[in-house]
Motif scaffolding. Structure first.
Motif, PDB file in Angstrom:
ATOM      1  N   THR A   1      12.336  11.802   2.511  1.00 15.38           N
ATOM      2  CA  THR A   1      11.435  11.283   3.254  1.00 15.38           C
ATOM      3  C   THR A   1      11.749   9.620   3.429  1.00 15.38           C
ATOM      4  N   LEU A   2      11.728   9.423   4.700  1.00 18.10           N
ATOM      5  CA  LEU A   2      11.674   8.028   5.199  1.00 18.10           C
ATOM      6  C   LEU A   2      10.318   7.444   5.624  1.00 18.10           C
ATOM      7  N   ILE A   3      10.188   5.959   4.759  1.00 18.12           N
ATOM      8  CA  ILE A   3       9.214   5.398   5.520  1.00 18.12           C
ATOM      9  C   ILE A   3       9.384   4.138   6.054  1.00 18.12           C
ATOM     10  N   VAL A   4       8.976   4.039   7.292  1.00 18.57           N
ATOM     11  CA  VAL A   4       9.396   2.917   8.034  1.00 18.57           C
ATOM     12  C   VAL A   4       8.130   1.729   7.874  1.00 18.57           C
ATOM     13  N   ASP A   5       8.235   0.775   7.494  1.00 17.93           N
ATOM     14  CA  ASP A   5       7.232  -0.529   7.241  1.00 17.93           C
ATOM     15  C   ASP A   5       7.273  -0.898   8.556  1.00 17.93           C
ATOM     16  N   ARG A   6       6.288  -0.711   9.362  1.00 11.96           N
ATOM     17  CA  ARG A   6       6.435  -0.822  11.065  1.00 11.96           C
ATOM     18  C   ARG A   6       5.519  -2.157  11.321  1.00 11.96           C
ATOM     19  N   ASN A   7       5.823  -3.335  10.785  1.00  9.65           N
ATOM     20  CA  ASN A   7       4.947  -4.601  10.922  1.00  9.65           C
ATOM     21  C   ASN A   7       5.130  -5.335  12.220  1.00  9.65           C
ATOM     22  N   ARG A   8       6.500  -4.976  13.097  1.00  6.54           N
ATOM     23  CA  ARG A   8       7.123  -5.197  14.314  1.00  6.54           C
ATOM     24  C   ARG A   8       7.136  -6.850  14.056  1.00  6.54           C
ATOM     25  N   LEU A   9       7.607  -7.342  13.008  1.00  4.45           N
ATOM     26  CA  LEU A   9       7.961  -8.681  12.613  1.00  4.45           C
ATOM     27  C   LEU A   9       9.214  -8.584  11.886  1.00  4.45           C
TER      28      LEU A   9
ATOM     29  N   ASP B   1       0.824  -1.257   0.061  1.00  2.00           N
ATOM     30  CA  ASP B   1       0.066  -0.058  -0.125  1.00  2.00           C
ATOM     31  C   ASP B   1       0.866   1.313  -0.001  1.00  2.00           C
ATOM     32  N   ILE B   2       1.953   1.191   0.764  1.00  2.00           N
ATOM     33  CA  ILE B   2       2.780   2.280   0.705  1.00  2.00           C
ATOM     34  C   ILE B   2       3.547   2.591  -0.590  1.00  2.00           C
ATOM     35  N   ILE B   3       4.065   1.562  -1.167  1.00  3.58           N
ATOM     36  CA  ILE B   3       4.761   1.543  -2.636  1.00  3.58           C
ATOM     37  C   ILE B   3       3.843   2.367  -3.591  1.00  3.58           C
ATOM     38  N   ALA B   4       2.608   1.475  -3.440  1.00  2.00           N
ATOM     39  CA  ALA B   4       1.476   1.884  -4.567  1.00  2.00           C
ATOM     40  C   ALA B   4       1.263   3.207  -4.464  1.00  2.00           C
ATOM     41  N   THR B   5       1.120   3.835  -3.110  1.00  2.00           N
ATOM     42  CA  THR B   5       0.761   5.234  -2.918  1.00  2.00           C
ATOM     43  C   THR B   5       1.788   6.285  -3.620  1.00  2.00           C
ATOM     44  N   LEU B   6       3.080   5.752  -3.299  1.00  2.00           N
ATOM     45  CA  LEU B   6       4.089   6.508  -3.889  1.00  2.00           C
ATOM     46  C   LEU B   6       4.148   6.502  -5.609  1.00  2.00           C
ATOM     47  N   TYR B   7       4.059   5.311  -6.200  1.00  2.00           N
ATOM     48  CA  TYR B   7       4.116   5.294  -7.455  1.00  2.00           C
ATOM     49  C   TYR B   7       2.993   5.845  -8.166  1.00  2.00           C
ATOM     50  N   PHE B   8       1.769   5.831  -7.671  1.00  2.00           N
ATOM     51  CA  PHE B   8       0.495   6.294  -8.283  1.00  2.00           C
ATOM     52  C   PHE B   8      -0.228   7.344  -7.848  1.00  2.00           C
ATOM     53  N   GLY B   9       0.437   8.007  -6.759  1.00  2.00           N
ATOM     54  CA  GLY B   9      -0.153   9.255  -6.241  1.00  2.00           C
ATOM     55  C   GLY B   9       0.583  10.328  -5.745  1.00  2.00           C
ATOM     56  N   VAL B  10       1.981  10.029  -5.699  1.00  2.00           N
ATOM     57  CA  VAL B  10       2.927  10.911  -4.965  1.00  2.00           C
ATOM     58  C   VAL B  10       4.099  11.171  -5.891  1.00  2.00           C
ATOM     59  N   MET B  11       4.785  10.291  -6.711  1.00  2.00           N
ATOM     60  CA  MET B  11       6.161  10.620  -7.091  1.00  2.00           C
ATOM     61  C   MET B  11       6.027  11.034  -8.683  1.00  2.00           C
ATOM     62  N   GLN B  12       6.817  11.830  -9.119  1.00  2.00           N
ATOM     63  CA  GLN B  12       7.005  12.580 -10.405  1.00  2.00           C
ATOM     64  C   GLN B  12       8.247  11.386 -11.060  1.00  2.00           C
ATOM     65  N   TYR B  13       7.857  10.888 -12.205  1.00  2.00           N
ATOM     66  CA  TYR B  13       8.936  10.008 -12.960  1.00  2.00           C
ATOM     67  C   TYR B  13       8.213   9.791 -14.336  1.00  2.00           C
ATOM     68  N   ASP B  14       8.988   9.361 -15.295  1.00  2.00           N
ATOM     69  CA  ASP B  14       8.877   9.061 -16.532  1.00  2.00           C
ATOM     70  C   ASP B  14       9.101   7.640 -16.947  1.00  2.00           C
ATOM     71  N   PRO B  15       8.444   6.632 -16.919  1.00  2.00           N
ATOM     72  CA  PRO B  15       9.025   5.099 -17.213  1.00  2.00           C
ATOM     73  C   PRO B  15       9.616   5.259 -18.452  1.00  2.00           C
TER      74      PRO B  15
ATOM     75  N   MET C   1       3.152   9.350  12.630  1.00  2.00           N
ATOM     76  CA  MET C   1       3.022   7.929  12.740  1.00  2.00           C
ATOM     77  C   MET C   1       1.419   7.920  12.434  1.00  2.00           C
ATOM     78  N   ILE C   2       1.062   6.833  11.349  1.00  2.00           N
ATOM     79  CA  ILE C   2       0.068   6.365  10.625  1.00  2.00           C
ATOM     80  C   ILE C   2      -0.327   5.132  10.275  1.00  2.00           C
ATOM     81  N   ASP C   3      -1.496   4.694   9.786  1.00  2.00           N
ATOM     82  CA  ASP C   3      -1.900   3.401   9.640  1.00  2.00           C
ATOM     83  C   ASP C   3      -1.198   3.232   8.309  1.00  2.00           C
ATOM     84  N   GLY C   4      -0.244   2.268   7.820  1.00  2.00           N
ATOM     85  CA  GLY C   4       0.269   2.139   6.473  1.00  2.00           C
ATOM     86  C   GLY C   4      -0.609   1.424   5.678  1.00  2.00           C
ATOM     87  N   HIS C   5      -1.699   1.263   5.843  1.00  2.00           N
ATOM     88  CA  HIS C   5      -2.629   0.523   4.867  1.00  2.00           C
ATOM     89  C   HIS C   5      -3.698   1.637   4.624  1.00  2.00           C
TER      90      HIS C   5
END
Length: 273
Positions: A174-182, A41-55, A210-214
């Motif tokens: 920007t650092l995103i920590v995938d905080r799944n605790r495992l 969910d984090i990566i999808a948000t970055l690629y399809f709602g946040v980042m600027q890029y040209d494949p 701190m947010i819900d990563g999903h």
């Protein structure tokens, strides 16, 4: 595009990524699906709602950079790059096969869109730091995003990078920590406790959220917000669920690198709708 439309697009991409990544792991009988699913969910948000890029121009100087520091979660990264248009879907069928470009860890020499080779944990954050410093010095306005696992933060190189980023006031980082605790084998707090993680980053001079990563809407609000003039790097602690979306995987350390049998694969696809 309206925010609700963007959120819906991201959800659809994330669902496709989960289903496709699980097929890759099932077919290869190799991979790290638990960490893929906590991060998608984090990566999808970055690629399809946040980042600027040209494949079509993966080395475009003005592009935003994404560093996948938890490099073992290649199912999440490779499906995102594919969905973003960096390479065709039939490449995914070669995942972890002999001579495949889609290795167990990402390699920028083989795949467009991969900014740096990752896999040895603790390396992605220092690389992202260097990219952000270079942009600051040269006056470039692109942003650098780095995703780490939480267990990975037990590596001291991350904290050296965090100290330097705070000192240099890297608002473009920007650092995103995938905080799944495992992590592999057990919980992070049983291995080498990280809490209070937010206060640690704040002490190093970071803005911390701190947010819900999903929660894709919340991720979009935080990650897409302008950082110009903030004079501080941003740490987003995304509370996630390892194996998110599949009942028999959720919050199970064994799915760090577990692989599904035929029945588990079919059950997962029934749940991923």
């Amino acid at each position: 595009m309206l925010k609700n439309d963007t959120v819906q697009t991201i959800r659809e991409k994330a669902l496709w990524m989960r289903r496709r990544a699980f097929k890759m792991v099932h077919d290869a009988q190799l991979g790290h699906p638990g960490g893929d699913f906590s991060a998608i969910d984090i990566i999808a948000t970055l690629y399809f709602g946040v980042m600027q890029y040209d494949p079509t121009r993966p080395d475009l100087e003005s592009r935003d950079r994404f560093i996948m520091s938890k490099g073992h979660a290649t199912g999440a990264l490779y499906t995102a790059l594919c969905a973003a248009g960096y390479y065709p879907e039939d490449w995914l069928a070669t995942y972890m096969q002999p001579n495949s470009k889609l290795n167990g860890h990402p390699n920028r020499n083989y795949l467009p869109g991969v900014e740096t080779n990752t896999g040895p944990l603790g390396h992605g954050m220092p690389v992202a730091l260097g990219i952000a410093i270079a942009a600051q010095i040269s006056g470039q306005t692109h942003r650098t995003f780095v995703l780490t696992g939480d267990g990975e933060l037990q590596e001291g190189s991350n904290w050296e990078a965090a100290m330097t980023a705070g000192h240099r006031k890297l608002e473009n980082l920007t650092l995103i920590v995938d905080r799944n605790r495992l992590q592999q084998g057990m919980g992070t707090e049983d291995t080498n406790g990280l809490d209070p993680l937010d206060e640690k980053f704040e002490a190093f001079g970071w803005d911390t959220v701190m947010i819900d990563g999903h929660d894709i809407g919340a991720l979009l609000d935080i990650l897409a917000a302008p950082r110009i003039g903030k004079d501080r790097p941003l740490c987003v602690i995304a509370n996630t669920i390892k194996g998110k979306g599949v009942s028999f995987m959720e919050n199970k350390a064994s799915w760090h690198h577990g692989v599904p049998n035929a029945q588990q694969y079919e059950t997962a696809l029934e749940e991923l709708v």
